[in-house]
Design a protein around this motif. Structure first.
Motif, PDB file in Angstrom:
ATOM      1  N   LEU A   1      -7.903   0.279 -16.852  1.00  0.00           N
ATOM      2  CA  LEU A   1      -6.991   0.387 -15.717  1.00  0.00           C
ATOM      3  C   LEU A   1      -7.772   0.069 -14.449  1.00  0.00           C
ATOM      4  O   LEU A   1      -8.800   0.704 -14.184  1.00  0.00           O
ATOM      5  N   ILE A   2      -7.295  -0.895 -13.677  1.00  0.00           N
ATOM      6  CA  ILE A   2      -7.973  -1.282 -12.437  1.00  0.00           C
ATOM      7  C   ILE A   2      -7.010  -1.077 -11.276  1.00  0.00           C
ATOM      8  O   ILE A   2      -5.971  -1.736 -11.190  1.00  0.00           O
ATOM      9  N   ASP A   3      -7.356  -0.169 -10.393  1.00  0.00           N
ATOM     10  CA  ASP A   3      -6.519   0.140  -9.237  1.00  0.00           C
ATOM     11  C   ASP A   3      -7.067  -0.568  -8.000  1.00  0.00           C
ATOM     12  O   ASP A   3      -8.280  -0.567  -7.765  1.00  0.00           O
ATOM     13  N   GLU A   4      -6.155  -1.168  -7.224  1.00  0.00           N
ATOM     14  CA  GLU A   4      -6.525  -1.843  -5.969  1.00  0.00           C
ATOM     15  C   GLU A   4      -7.635  -2.870  -6.212  1.00  0.00           C
ATOM     16  O   GLU A   4      -8.657  -2.876  -5.532  1.00  0.00           O
ATOM     17  N   TYR A   5      -7.407  -3.756  -7.167  1.00  0.00           N
ATOM     18  CA  TYR A   5      -8.427  -4.736  -7.540  1.00  0.00           C
ATOM     19  C   TYR A   5      -8.898  -5.568  -6.349  1.00  0.00           C
ATOM     20  O   TYR A   5     -10.038  -6.042  -6.301  1.00  0.00           O
ATOM     21  N   ASP A   6      -8.011  -5.758  -5.359  1.00  0.00           N
ATOM     22  CA  ASP A   6      -8.305  -6.662  -4.242  1.00  0.00           C
ATOM     23  C   ASP A   6      -8.664  -5.928  -2.957  1.00  0.00           C
ATOM     24  O   ASP A   6      -8.747  -6.545  -1.901  1.00  0.00           O
ATOM     25  N   ASN A   7      -8.906  -4.623  -3.037  1.00  0.00           N
ATOM     26  CA  ASN A   7      -9.054  -3.837  -1.811  1.00  0.00           C
ATOM     27  C   ASN A   7     -10.203  -4.303  -0.934  1.00  0.00           C
ATOM     28  O   ASN A   7     -10.015  -4.634   0.239  1.00  0.00           O
ATOM     29  N   PHE A   8     -11.421  -4.335  -1.484  1.00  0.00           N
ATOM     30  CA  PHE A   8     -12.526  -4.673  -0.589  1.00  0.00           C
ATOM     31  C   PHE A   8     -12.565  -6.165  -0.280  1.00  0.00           C
ATOM     32  O   PHE A   8     -13.044  -6.575   0.776  1.00  0.00           O
ATOM     33  N   ALA A   9     -11.997  -6.995  -1.153  1.00  0.00           N
ATOM     34  CA  ALA A   9     -11.875  -8.419  -0.831  1.00  0.00           C
ATOM     35  C   ALA A   9     -10.918  -8.611   0.346  1.00  0.00           C
ATOM     36  O   ALA A   9     -11.180  -9.403   1.265  1.00  0.00           O
ATOM     37  N   ASN A  10      -9.807  -7.868   0.340  1.00  0.00           N
ATOM     38  CA  ASN A  10      -8.859  -7.952   1.452  1.00  0.00           C
ATOM     39  C   ASN A  10      -9.469  -7.436   2.746  1.00  0.00           C
ATOM     40  O   ASN A  10      -9.214  -7.976   3.827  1.00  0.00           O
ATOM     41  N   GLU A  11     -10.261  -6.379   2.647  1.00  0.00           N
ATOM     42  CA  GLU A  11     -10.899  -5.841   3.848  1.00  0.00           C
ATOM     43  C   GLU A  11     -11.808  -6.880   4.496  1.00  0.00           C
ATOM     44  O   GLU A  11     -11.869  -6.992   5.720  1.00  0.00           O
ATOM     45  N   ILE A  12     -12.503  -7.629   3.674  1.00  0.00           N
ATOM     46  CA  ILE A  12     -13.368  -8.679   4.212  1.00  0.00           C
ATOM     47  C   ILE A  12     -12.539  -9.758   4.893  1.00  0.00           C
ATOM     48  O   ILE A  12     -12.850 -10.219   5.990  1.00  0.00           O
TER      49      ILE A  12
ATOM     50  N   ARG B   1       0.833  -1.203   0.000  1.00  0.00           N
ATOM     51  CA  ARG B   1       0.000   0.000   0.000  1.00  0.00           C
ATOM     52  C   ARG B   1       0.869   1.254   0.000  1.00  0.00           C
ATOM     53  O   ARG B   1       1.976   1.266   0.513  1.00  0.00           O
ATOM     54  N   ARG B   2       0.324   2.300  -0.593  1.00  0.00           N
ATOM     55  CA  ARG B   2       0.967   3.614  -0.632  1.00  0.00           C
ATOM     56  C   ARG B   2       2.352   3.538  -1.279  1.00  0.00           C
ATOM     57  O   ARG B   2       3.312   4.132  -0.809  1.00  0.00           O
ATOM     58  N   PHE B   3       2.420   2.797  -2.370  1.00  0.00           N
ATOM     59  CA  PHE B   3       3.704   2.619  -3.044  1.00  0.00           C
ATOM     60  C   PHE B   3       3.732   3.276  -4.423  1.00  0.00           C
ATOM     61  O   PHE B   3       4.593   2.979  -5.241  1.00  0.00           O
ATOM     62  N   GLY B   4       2.777   4.151  -4.699  1.00  0.00           N
ATOM     63  CA  GLY B   4       2.802   4.881  -5.965  1.00  0.00           C
ATOM     64  C   GLY B   4       2.054   4.220  -7.103  1.00  0.00           C
ATOM     65  O   GLY B   4       2.186   4.643  -8.261  1.00  0.00           O
ATOM     66  N   LYS B   5       1.250   3.200  -6.802  1.00  0.00           N
ATOM     67  CA  LYS B   5       0.537   2.498  -7.873  1.00  0.00           C
ATOM     68  C   LYS B   5      -0.497   3.394  -8.553  1.00  0.00           C
ATOM     69  O   LYS B   5      -0.665   3.343  -9.776  1.00  0.00           O
ATOM     70  N   SER B   6      -1.189   4.207  -7.758  1.00  0.00           N
ATOM     71  CA  SER B   6      -2.226   5.068  -8.338  1.00  0.00           C
ATOM     72  C   SER B   6      -1.616   6.129  -9.251  1.00  0.00           C
ATOM     73  O   SER B   6      -2.189   6.459 -10.300  1.00  0.00           O
ATOM     74  N   LEU B   7      -0.463   6.664  -8.876  1.00  0.00           N
ATOM     75  CA  LEU B   7       0.215   7.632  -9.744  1.00  0.00           C
ATOM     76  C   LEU B   7       0.675   6.960 -11.030  1.00  0.00           C
ATOM     77  O   LEU B   7       0.595   7.555 -12.115  1.00  0.00           O
TER      78      LEU B   7
END
Length: 315
Positions: free
Chosen positions: A160-171, A43-49
């Motif tokens: 472009l798909i950012d944080e594809y696993d975000n809400f799956a990881n949250e669960i 996380r917070r490694f510059g992927k969105s930029l």
């Protein structure tokens, strides 16, 4: 020197002349790596930029601004034939809520996707020859309508798909009792599985030319493989070790500039670099890669505070 701490909008970063560590020289490598790519970093490694940079490079709507945005960067001197040739559709799953049961998550996801499809139509309305029909109950049907509209133009689509696993990881991380909800979205006909099945089909001649996916973990993608088994994992390849993040020589160069402005000695600059090594620790994502890469968010926090105060940040 102005540091873009917390900024992931490439257009804003360039037009405001904020400090940018150029990674556009990787674009030809990415194009040659494959059409559907998976790139993982913490996380917070510059992927969105990174995704924002790719969006601006390929977006057909940004063609008239190519020189402004990329003229001073590596790719601006020798762009690939695909620059500004695509419709670009971007999904950011970090904003999709994971609250509720499987049906509520499906609704949250579909509402978000339909919003993005509506935004897409507004962005490209002057180019598209037919409207996109939004199905409030079925975002995959909306996606099919978008693909139909895109195919009429002769221009391909880049997803472009950012944080594809975000809400799956949250669960997954909340509680082991959440497994049923996780399975509800990723197994059988779960909403994520159905969506990625549609993405795979779209890349099979329906107008979708390229897909670039970022995330944190390969776990969710592993659970999606029966519906989306075409992504090429590039996150451990040595040529992409520094696709996101700062190399140590780049940090040292910035520290030297700060030292000059703050009238620091060479030993003080060396101490500052040692401080970065100690507290921010470099990564080596590929065993075959040479040198370390540093988390850009943490490094920028340190550099911005050091530049402002001519002393190390206290926190």
């Amino acid at each position: 020197m102005k540091f873009p701490y917390g900024i992931s909008d490439f257009d804003s970063l360039i037009t405001r002349r904020l400090h940018y560590v150029d990674r556009t020289d990787h674009i030809p490598l990415l194009e040659n790596a494959g059409d559907q790519l998976l790139f993982l970093r913490p996380r917070r490694f510059g992927k969105s930029l990174l995704l924002s940079m790719l969006e601006n490079y390929y977006d057909i709507n940004k063609a008239e601004r190519f020189e402004e945005l990329f003229g001073n960067l590596a790719i601006g001197q020798d762009p690939t034939p695909e620059y500004n040739q695509y419709f670009v559709l971007k999904w950011d799953f970090s904003v999709v809520s994971s609250e509720g049961d499987g049906e509520e998550i499906r609704r949250n996801l579909y509402d978000y996707l339909n919003m993005r499809f509506s935004d897409f139509y507004r962005n490209y309305q002057s180019i598209l020859s037919e409207p996109i029909r939004i199905d409030p109950e079925n975002a995959t049907a909306s996606f099919q309508s978008l693909l139909t509209a895109v195919r009429q133009t002769g221009h391909p689509l880049y997803l472009l798909i950012d944080e594809y696993d975000n809400f799956a990881n949250e669960i997954m991380v909340r509680d082991r009792t959440e497994e049923n909800r996780y399975q509800a979205i990723l197994s059988g006909e779960g909403c994520m599985k159905a969506l990625f099945k549609a993405v795979k089909a779209a890349a099979g001649g329906q107008g979708l030319r390229r897909v670039f996916i970022t995330g944190v973990s390969p776990v969710a993608m592993s659970d999606l493989t029966s519906s989306y088994n075409v992504a090429e994992n590039i996150y451990l390849l040595p040529e992409f070790n520094t696709l996101c993040g700062f190399r140590e020589p780049e940090i040292a160069k910035i520290l030297a500039m700060i030292a000059e402005e703050c009238k620091l000695t060479g030993s003080q600059m060396t101490d500052a670099l040692s401080m970065v090594r100690t507290f921010y620790n470099g990564y080596r994502f590929s065993r075959r890669a040479e040198g370390l890469v540093y988390n850009p968010t943490l490094a920028l926090y340190f550099l911005k505070a050091f530049h402002r105060d001519c002393r190390y940040p206290e926190e």
